[in-house]
Scaffold this motif. Sequence first.
Motif, PDB file in Angstrom:
ATOM      1  N   SER A  31       0.860  10.308   3.770  1.00 38.75           N
ATOM      2  CA  SER A  31      -0.380  10.320   4.547  1.00 38.75           C
ATOM      3  C   SER A  31      -1.244   9.107   4.215  1.00 38.75           C
ATOM      4  N   ASP A  32      -1.292   8.725   2.938  1.00 37.09           N
ATOM      5  CA  ASP A  32      -2.066   7.541   2.541  1.00 37.09           C
ATOM      6  C   ASP A  32      -1.427   6.271   3.087  1.00 37.09           C
ATOM      7  N   ALA A  33      -0.108   6.232   3.091  1.00 39.71           N
ATOM      8  CA  ALA A  33       0.591   5.058   3.607  1.00 39.71           C
ATOM      9  C   ALA A  33       0.314   4.879   5.099  1.00 39.71           C
ATOM     10  N   ALA A  82       0.821  -1.213   0.000  1.00 37.25           N
ATOM     11  CA  ALA A  82       0.000   0.000   0.000  1.00 37.25           C
ATOM     12  C   ALA A  82       0.851   1.258   0.000  1.00 37.25           C
ATOM     13  N   ALA A  90       2.868   5.617  -2.749  1.00 33.10           N
ATOM     14  CA  ALA A  90       1.744   6.386  -2.223  1.00 33.10           C
ATOM     15  C   ALA A  90       2.231   7.585  -1.417  1.00 33.10           C
ATOM     16  N   ALA A  96      -2.293   5.963   6.679  1.00 30.93           N
ATOM     17  CA  ALA A  96      -3.704   5.592   6.826  1.00 30.93           C
ATOM     18  C   ALA A  96      -3.886   4.093   6.596  1.00 30.93           C
ATOM     19  N   ALA A  97      -3.217   3.563   5.578  1.00 30.51           N
ATOM     20  CA  ALA A  97      -3.291   2.127   5.317  1.00 30.51           C
ATOM     21  C   ALA A  97      -2.699   1.336   6.483  1.00 30.51           C
TER      22      ALA A  97
END
Length: 256
Positions: free
Chosen positions: A219-221, A212, A216, A223-224
């Motif tokens: 912030s997305d990493a 993930a 990315a 979140a995952a």
Amino acid sequence: MKPTAQVRTETIGACLLITIDRPAARNAVNAAVATGLAAALDELEAAPDLRIGVLAGTQGVFSAGMDLKAALAGESPEVPGRGFGGLTQAETTKPLIAAVEGWAMGGGFELALGCDLIVAAADAKFGLPEVKRGLIAAGGGVIRLPKRIPHHLAMELLLSGEPISGERAARLGIANRVVPAGDAVAAALQWAQRLAENAPLALAAVKKVVRAADGAPESDAFAAQARELAGLMASADVREGMTAFAEHRTPVWQGK
């Protein structure tokens, strides 16, 4: 997926040894090998007692890559949704170790890159010779190799098509460990048994978060990662791991 005669599996403790068995073709990947590898990965994923997979070849060769004769005859070495050899784009939850003896050329090298860890014999040969045949290393080589090692070193291998030894592969950071010739499978199996002592849900979470986070935004990493961590914290295995630590004993994982 159904197993094929060109790919053998053997359960050794908590490990599934997956062997490409086409010695007369230097373990080159044709449609049967691709289907067999996909089936072997299904076997690994479906068995709760299996924690780690080890991928190897037979008779001192890992894999010569795509079977060009089969490809010219119209066979595809890919499995839809799973990529070359039924492996290079497969999203497995359990760690895979490549045990490389002898040649890992073209697609063979890409099969190894599709694994999480690589044990190489000192005299192993890694190469991506596709440019010598008018092709590119499209089974993951041109995408993955520049992410694993410095740009100019990756470009050297991709543009020249020349092979490197297992020892140089380790120096570049491609192989994790180098062992004497003939010892790669035994060393990989020994390492696999050590890894299998860790919590299976945590191993799967590591792989999922790494996938993930690849490319990315940070912030997305995170979140995952938070989603995976929430699942782990609610698991019985986390409680078992903490309890076992407090009680100075080996944890007994349930995978739930």
